[in-house]
Structures are given as structure tokens and as C-alpha cells.
Scaffold this active site. Structure first.
Site, PDB file in Angstrom:
ATOM      1  N   ASP A  79       0.858  -1.180   0.000  1.00 41.02           N
ATOM      2  CA  ASP A  79       0.000   0.000   0.000  1.00 41.02           C
ATOM      3  C   ASP A  79       0.897   1.234   0.000  1.00 41.02           C
ATOM      4  O   ASP A  79       2.116   1.124   0.077  1.00 41.02           O
ATOM      5  CB  ASP A  79      -0.943  -0.019   1.205  1.00 41.02           C
ATOM      6  N   ASP A 128      -8.380  -7.063   0.240  1.00 41.16           N
ATOM      7  CA  ASP A 128      -7.414  -7.264   1.316  1.00 41.16           C
ATOM      8  C   ASP A 128      -8.084  -6.895   2.630  1.00 41.16           C
ATOM      9  O   ASP A 128      -9.003  -6.061   2.632  1.00 41.16           O
ATOM     10  CB  ASP A 128      -6.185  -6.364   1.127  1.00 41.16           C
ATOM     11  N   CYS A 154     -13.254 -28.691   7.415  1.00 42.42           N
ATOM     12  CA  CYS A 154     -12.104 -27.857   7.065  1.00 42.42           C
ATOM     13  C   CYS A 154     -10.837 -28.707   7.012  1.00 42.42           C
ATOM     14  O   CYS A 154     -10.582 -29.488   7.928  1.00 42.42           O
ATOM     15  CB  CYS A 154     -11.946 -26.740   8.092  1.00 42.42           C
ATOM     16  N   CYS A 192      -7.733 -27.787   7.248  1.00 40.06           N
ATOM     17  CA  CYS A 192      -6.535 -27.179   7.822  1.00 40.06           C
ATOM     18  C   CYS A 192      -5.967 -28.005   8.965  1.00 40.06           C
ATOM     19  O   CYS A 192      -6.665 -28.827   9.571  1.00 40.06           O
ATOM     20  CB  CYS A 192      -6.802 -25.737   8.264  1.00 40.06           C
ATOM     21  N   CYS A 197      -7.910 -27.882  12.347  1.00 36.05           N
ATOM     22  CA  CYS A 197      -9.124 -28.702  12.426  1.00 36.05           C
ATOM     23  C   CYS A 197      -8.800 -30.186  12.394  1.00 36.05           C
ATOM     24  O   CYS A 197      -9.550 -31.003  12.909  1.00 36.05           O
ATOM     25  CB  CYS A 197     -10.087 -28.318  11.303  1.00 36.05           C
ATOM     26  N   HIS A 216      -6.249 -21.522  10.585  1.00 35.29           N
ATOM     27  CA  HIS A 216      -7.627 -21.895  10.250  1.00 35.29           C
ATOM     28  C   HIS A 216      -8.345 -20.768   9.505  1.00 35.29           C
ATOM     29  O   HIS A 216      -8.973 -21.014   8.470  1.00 35.29           O
ATOM     30  CB  HIS A 216      -8.429 -22.257  11.496  1.00 35.29           C
TER      31      HIS A 216
END
Lengths: 421, 398
Positions: A108, A300, A338, A340, A343, A368
Site C-alpha cells: 500500500d 485485502d 475444514c 486445515c 481442524c 484456520h
């Protein structure tokens, strides 16, 4: 407004540093699935970019971010420009090498950060002035300085410095100033108009100062607050600069959601189709789905990682505030669907037990939440590619609001692109 | 020839083996500080890692009730179902508050304060956890405690041990799959140390932990005077573990005193102080003490002022990543180190993370320090096997 020289410099840059392709368009809404070819990596959109403020995603390694599947992340110019600073970044060969991230980065301009973190002194034609947090002096961020730092950081996409007064309602002094004008609609419009024109002049200065257009893409930012005329005028002018991509700024500042979606919709209607559209600061699941229907490609937000550090897990049906005692004996994973790491290995009960005491809890929840975000974006994209996006949206909203109490703004926004909930 | 009491051995549990001398990794509330499980897997021999979890960090949270409700043991609950666990009754961080122990119970200090734990309550908690090993409840005093108090600590600890052992004989107890270690007490008094060791040795235990030997409980000369005398009264065929002896030099001396196992507070404490371990790689390589060592380039032009020479030094050293001199050093922390941090990141980046108080700094330092510690123990065992003990002592300034 702009010299033909800088305009053509931009056009030729487009083909060199950014290669944009629309892979599929939704036949009902304005949603698109695109390929944004950047120097380091091709990014599939719609895409959510997690924020790695100081060159790190708050406790996660670059490899962990890569393994989750992100192709592009965001770095903050203000923080990195102060610490470690542009000279060191040049020595390090840029931010990619410094943090060992091999895919794409967007930086940015530094303006928003400075407004929200520091005391605003004055905005002049030259730049934005702030009281230095380290000494008695005044800091001046000019368009040229912002581009200089961003050139040193070496990101694939860099942002223009925009006139921050018009773009945000945060910071004590700014709020003060805005309050004075708020009750006077006409004066408010004049203020907006003035700052918006300045933003265009600053864009031209950014374009002039940009040294690396062959490997860094400078995006402009459409401003104009919630005023449709101003937005329209801004788009008209800004498009003439022919930057490789265009951001929509000045939203996600807590404005009324009905105004929010109408401005997004107007912008996506007016902006050229063959360039990526980046909606800044948006990251809530519902917002991502609705704005993708309206034709936005990039987003974002700090939200998923920040909320992770406060113990909140994002799930398709809302959020779990894992600090709450109801989770202390809940031996289910956050989301059994999920994939991930968190999880797969952990229960809500365990996370509840470590959340206030171990930094690893933050890392696990960040993993997660980022997985949730990327899965959401990948589902959006897949459904557009397979031309079943409207059904996806309906299913998503049903899961998020099982009692059918959809937020009115979302209903209206989706209806405008022919999805009827 | 190695010191008189040095031993090479192995602990076996299931299909896994922990070679000794070795160490257990410090695990607090179920996590290795800073490290998520995917990062832990980047360490060598990760599946064989034994986690050392102090009771204080799990007594309250998750606590007995939650663990019972869960029903699948501690390892599963904290996401490490494939690793072995050792639960110590004592917590070795912070001040030891022995004055709060009583005849019937020990005081354990958690976030909310003091909890009294009796041997029966402790045994029940261990049942809910199902670790591979656990230390018996113990009352530890520092070396400067009175004779009377020191005697009492030996008596109490033996009593606690007997109660823990009784529980293991009880009808319907669920401790058959776990092993108990006795705690050898005695403060700074040789007679009491011997008494505690000999009496503990009479009981049917798996191994022995030697208590009260940290540098804030006993001065260094006394530690290495009493340790060998104590271990000589313990059976040869059972393992000996000492807590809170962690620097390489002291570990070497402790091994010479007959110790097999250690904990990992040392790499953790280094990390908290922004320090990185630097093994003397060139020297280790030339002694052929580590088969995992990467090629260290021979650079004749090294000057002693060269920052890189830090990892070429002839002996073990520490590096403070906070120091300004690292801010534009784009080389890995320790050249030739194969850990995740040294393979992927630079001194400058880690310095930046630390200065900016970013959590990733702790993550990368911890991974490196654990990795170096693992490699240090590899060198220890290798030097015992290859008759290079004297050289090892010189490298680590023992």
C-alpha cells in the site's frame, strides 16, 4: 491533467508487468474469474490478500502461507518504510527476498496507516504531514517518497498515494475536521471535490516518480466518498491514466452498507473490464461474496488474522468465539469439513484452554481463518468457472443465515445483478 | 576415555526408541512454545520426540474433569497422539516454593494460584492423561535448607512414592500402560542424598529423576560433587534424568556423573532472550561427530572480525540476534545448519522480527535452538561411540 508521455509509459508497462485474462464470466451477474499474471506469480481471482504488515503474517512462516495456497500477500509501506527502511530493503534485494516469499506481493502507499496511527498535522499540496512519533519533527509523506519506498520494497503491485482526508474517517484530527463539514452537505461536497482532484494530481506525480514500471504495477485509487457524481467524475479522469489496475478506495470505513454496495456497483459498471478491480479493506465473508457478484476481483483485510489473535474462528455459518465457556468441553474441531492443520488435530475445547496463554493458539487460529478465507475465494472462483455462481451465492447465504434473515443491503445488492434470495 | 560414569543407552516404547544421552522437549499446556505441529515435524527424528509436560501447566486447564470427559488421554487432546509424554510433578520454571508443601500434599502453582495435590489425586490425574511416563509427586528443597527440612523432604517424597505405587496396585486402576519414575531428593546433604537414592532404588520404578540440582537451588561445585555420588547408589540398568541442567558444558559434566536424560528449558530460555545456539561446526565436522552436518566451506580468507567466523569458532557460543550488527547480515543464523530457520531465513530478517516484536521471531529462534540441541546430543552420543569424549569436552568448554 496528464501528459501523453506518462500515459503511454503506463500503457506499455501494462503488457510488460501485468498480463490480465478473463477466464470466465458469470452469465447472470457481473462476477468474473480471471488470471492476473504478475512478475512473481499468476494470481487467480477473485482473490483475497492476507496482510503481512511488517513482513510477516503475525507468527506464520512464508512456507505456511504458501502451503495454505495464497498467491499474493500485502505488505505495509509505512511500517516497512520505517523499519527496516528503504535503504536496507534495497540491500536485501527487496521484500520478497527479505521475508523469503516467492510469490506476489502488493504494497500500500503508507498513507492510510499514517492517518490511523499517527497524529495528523496537515495535508498540503506537497504531501501529508505528520508529527513524528520518535522526535519533535514533522514527517512528510509525498507521492514521490511513497513510490521511492515502494520501489525499494519491490512488490509486484504498488499503490498510489491518495489524499487520505477524503479516503477515511479514522484518526482523531480527521474526524474533527469531517464533523465540522458533515452538517453542511454543500461544503462537504466541496471538500470531497478538492481532495479528489488532489488525488489525481498525486497520481500523476506517482506515475512520474515510478522507476520500475517494467516490473512493478502501479494501481490508482478511485475516491469520491459516497457521492455518486464525484465517484463518476473520478473514474472518468482516472481511467485516462491507463494504469495496469484500479482500486476502489474510501469504503469499508463503517459507512452504511446500502451506500457501500451502490458505490461499488457504480464503480464496477464504469471501470474498464479488461483490468483488475481491487476493493481495499474488505474481508468479511458476506462482503466478499456480494462484491464478487458486483464484479470485484481483489480484496485485502486484516480481519481474519486479527480476529484469530482474539480467539475468533471463522466458519461457513458465522463465527466461533472460542474464549467462551460453552466451548470448554466441546470436543469437536472448529469445522469438521475444514482441511486445515488446526481442524485436523485440535478440538474447540483444547483451543479454548490455551487461547489466552500460548502464542501457538494465535498461530493455529490464523492458519484456520486463512484457510477459511482461501477456501471461500476458491469456491467463488470455481462456481464462476462452472457458471453456477448464483446457486453458490444462494447456498452460501442459506448456510450463513439459516433462518432466512438476510441483511437487506445484501438482498438489494444481489438483486441488482439478478440474484434473488 | 570418557568419564567414569558415562553411559550410552536407549529407551524403548512401542516401536520408537530414544537414544541416551538424550532429552525430552519442554511442552507447556500441550504446546511446544512458539511451535505448531507442522513446524515441529521439520526437526530431526520428530516422531521419536518425547514431550515433557509439567503438571502445573495442565492441572487447571484442561484439568481432570475435562480430560475425563474427553476420555482419550492427554496426547490426543493436545494434538500429539503419535508422540510419547512424560509428566513431571514439579515445574522447573520460576521460584520453587517448597515451603508450601505439606505432609499429605504438594502445592502446585497455576495461573489462578495454589492447588494442593495429594498422591491419590495426582494418580487419578495421571490416569486421565495416560502418559508414557510420570514422575512421582515430590517435595524438593534447595541446598541451603535446614537439615531437619531436608530430612523431611526425603521422608515425604518416599511416602508419596509409596502412595503412588499403592495406587498402581489398586483394583481397577488405569495406570498399567504408564511407568513411574522415583524422585531422588536430599538437598545439599550427602547422607540424605544417599538415603533417598538407596531407598528409592528398593521400589519397583522405571527410572529416577534427580531433584534440586538447578543452579538456583544449589551451587555448581556441589552439583557436580553430589551427582556422581548419588547416581552410584542407583541401579545401573535404570535410566536417570535430571531437570534444569541445560548448558552443553554442564550436560557433559552431568553425563560424566551418570545421567542419561535432560529436559529442554535451556533452548527455550535462550529463545526468550533472543539468543541462538552456535555449534562449532567446523570442529564437529573434523571430528566426524555429526553425520548430518552439511558441507562447511573451507574459506582461507576468513578474518577473525568476519561475522561469519562466529560459526567457525572452535568452541560453542551464543549469538544475540537483537544486536545491531545483524541488521544487514543476509546470511543464515548458522551456516551449514539444516534447520528450517537457517534454510529459509537470514540473520537480518530474524533481527527485524525481534526488534519489531513479531511472534515469528520466537518461532524461528525456537526451531533453530531445538534443532541445535538435537544435534548437540547427536555429537554427545557419537563421541561416546567413537572415543572422542575429550575432544567433545574441549569443544563445549566442559
Amino acid at each position: 491533467m496528464t501528459t501523453s508521455a506518462s500515459s503511454s509509459a503506463c500503457s506499455s508497462a501494462i503488457s510488460r508487468a501485468l498480463n490480465f485474462k478473463i477466464a470466465a464470466e458469470c452469465t447472470t451477474t457481473k462476477a468474473r474469474a480471471c488470471l492476473i499474471g504478475l512478475p512473481k506469480c499468476t494470481v487467480e481471482s477473485p482473490v483475497f490478500m492476507p496482510v503481512g504488515t511488517k513482513g510477516t503474517m503475525k507468527g506464520l512462516t512464508s512456507k505456511q502461507i504458501e502451503d495454505i495456497g495464497f498467491q499474493i500477500i500485502l505488505g505495509n509501506t509505512y511500517h516497512l518504510g520505517t523499519n527496516p527502511g528503504p535503504e536496507l530493503m534495497e540491500k536485501a534485494n527487496g521484500l520478497h527476498d527479505f521475508m523469503n516469499w516467492k510469490r506476489s506481493i502488493l504494497t500500500d502507499s503508507g498513507g492510510y496507516q499514517m492517518v490511523s496511527l499517527l497524529e495528523l498535522s496537515e495535508v498540503t499540496e506537497e504531501g501529508v504531514q505528520f508529527a513524528s512519533p520518535y522526535s519533535d519533527g514533522i514527517l512528510l509523506l509525498t507521492p514521490e517518497k511513497s513510490i521511492e519506498i515502494q520501489n525499494a520494497l519491490g512488490a509486484d503491485i504498488i499503490m498510489q498515494l491518495d489524499d487520505v482526508v477524503s479516503s477515511t474517517l479514522v484518526g482523531p484530527r480527521v474526524e474533527e475536521a469531517m464533523h465540522r463539514w458533515q452538517n453542511n452537505g454543500f461544503l462537504s461536497k466541496v471538500l470531497m471535490s478538492v481532495t479528489q482532484i488532489r488525488t489525481l494530481r498525486w497520481l500523476d506525480r506517482c506515475i512520474g516518480a515510478h522507476k520500475n514500471s517494467h516490473r512493478q504495477n502501479l494501481f490508482c485509487i478511485v475516491q469520491g466518498g459516497l457521492d455518486m457524481d464525484l465517484r463518476r467524475k473520478c473514474v472518468e479522469e482516472i481511467v485516462k491514466r491507463d494504469t495496469p489496475g484500479i482500486a476502489i478506495g474510501g469504503l469499508s470505513g463503517g459507512e452504511d452498507k446500502q451506500d457501500f454496495w451502490k458505490v461499488v456497483n457504480l464503480c464496477t459498471n464504469l471501470l474498464p473490464k479488461n483490468k483488475p478491480r481491487y476493493l481495499m479493506g474488505v474481508g468479511y465473508a458476506v462482503d466478499l461474496v456480494v462484491c464478487s457478484a458486483l464484479g470485484v476481483d481483489m480484496y485485502d483485510c486484516v480481519y481474519p488474522t486479527r480476529t484469530a489473535r482474539f480467539g475468533t474462528a471463522l466458519v461457513p455459518w458465522g463465527q466461533l468465539r472460542l474464549k467462551q465457556s460453552q466451548f470448554s468441553t466441546d470436543f469437536n474441531p472448529i469445522d469438521k469439513n475444514c482441511p486445515c492443520l488446526t481442524c485436523k488435530k485440535y478440538t474447540r475445547a483444547y483451543l479454548n484452554s490455551i487461547i489466552k496463554q500460548e502464542t501457538v493458539a494465535c498461530h493455529l487460529l490464523s492458519i484456520h481463518n486463512l484457510t477459511y478465507q482461501i477456501q471461500l475465494m476458491q469456491s467463488i472462483r470455481k462456481s464462476i468457472l462452472e457458471d453456477r455462481f448464483p446457486q453458490f451465492v444462494k447456498d452460501f447465504m442459506k448456510e450463513m443465515f439459516p433462518d432466512g434473515n438476510y441483511p437487506e443491503w445484501a438482498v438489494d445488492a444481489l438483486a441488482s445483478v439478478k440474484i434473488h434470495l | 576415555m570418557a568419564g567414569p560414569c558415562c553411559r550410552l543407552g536407549a529407551l524403548q516404547f512401542g516401536t520408537k526408541v530414544v537414544e541416551t544421552p538424550g532429552f525430552f522437549i519442554y511442552n507447556r499446556s500441550g504446546v511446544v512454545p512458539h511451535i505448531t505441529p507442522d513446524l515441529l515435524e521439520t526437526l530431526n527424528n520428530a516422531p521419536s520426540i518425547v514431550m515433557h509436560t509439567p503438571l502445573a501447566s495442565i492441572l487447571e486447564e484442561p484439568g481432570l474433569e475435562k480430560l475425563r470427559k474427553y476420555g482419550k488421554g492427554l496426547a490426543n487432546f493436545i494434538g500429539y497422539k503419535d508422540n510419547s509424554f512424560y509428566i513431571s510433578a514439579s515445574d522447573y520454571q520460576g521460584e520453587a516454593m517448597y515451603q508450601y508443601n505439606e505432609n499429605k500434599s504438594v502445592s502446585v502453582w497455576t495461573k489462578t494460584g495454589r492447588t494442593r495435590v495429594t498422591p491419590d489425586e495426582y494418580s487419578k490425574f495421571i490416569e486421565a492423561c495416560q502418559p508414557s511416563w510420570y514422575q512421582c509427586l515430590c517435595d524438593t528443597v534447595p541446598a541451603n535448607a535446614t537439615t531437619k527440612r531436608t530430612r523431611k523432604s526425603v521422608d515425604r517424597t518416599l511416602e508419596f512414592l509409596d502412595q503412588c505405587l499403592n495406587y498402581r496396585q489398586k483394583q481397577g486402576n488405569n495406570l498399567k500402560a504408564t511407568e513411574i519414575w522415583a524422585a531422588v531428593e536430599g538437598g545439599g546433604l550427602i547422607d540424605e542424598r544417599l538415603r533417598s537414592a538407596k531407598e528409592s532404588a528398593k521400589r519397583p520404578v522405571f527410572g529416577f529423576t534427580l531433584e534440586g540440582f538447578s543452579s538456583d537451588q544449589m551451587n555448581i561445585e556441589t552439583i557436580f560433587e553430589l551427582l556422581p555420588l548419588t547416581t552410584q547408589s542407583l541401579p545401573d540398568e535404570k535410566p536417570r534424568l535430571v531437570h534444569s541442567i541445560g548448558s552443553p558444558a554442564n550436560i557433559i559434566k552431568a553425563i560424566e556423573s551418570g545421567i542419561d536424560l535432560f529436559d529442554a528449558y535451556y533452548p527455550y530460555n535462550l529463545t526468550e532472550n533472543n539468543l541462538a545456539m552456535v555449534l562449532p561446526r567446523k570442529a564437529i565436522k573434523s571430528l566426524n561427530l555429526s553425520h548430518r552436518l552439511a558441507e562447511v566451506e573451507e574459506d582461507e580468507n576468513d578474518s577473525s572480525d568476519d561475522l561469519q567466523s562466529l560459526d567457525r569458532s572452535a568452541t560453542f557460543s551464543l549469538m544475540n540476534l537483537r544486536e545491531d550488527k545483524f541488521k544487514d547480515d543476509f546470511t543464515p543464523m548458522v551456516r551449514g545448519c539444516k534447520c528450517f530457520s537457517c534454510t529459509n531465513h537470514t540473520r537480518a530478517y530474524i533481527h527485524h522480527l525481534i526488534i519489531n516484536k513479531e511472534m515469528l521471531g520466537g518461532v524461528l529462534l525456537m526451531l533453530h535452538n531445538l534443532s541445535q540441541y538435537i544435534e548437540f546430543f547427536d555429537c554427545v552420543r557419537s563421541s561416546l561411540k567413537n572415543n572422542k569424549w575429550k575432544e567433545l569436552r574441549a569443544l563445549f568448554k566442559a
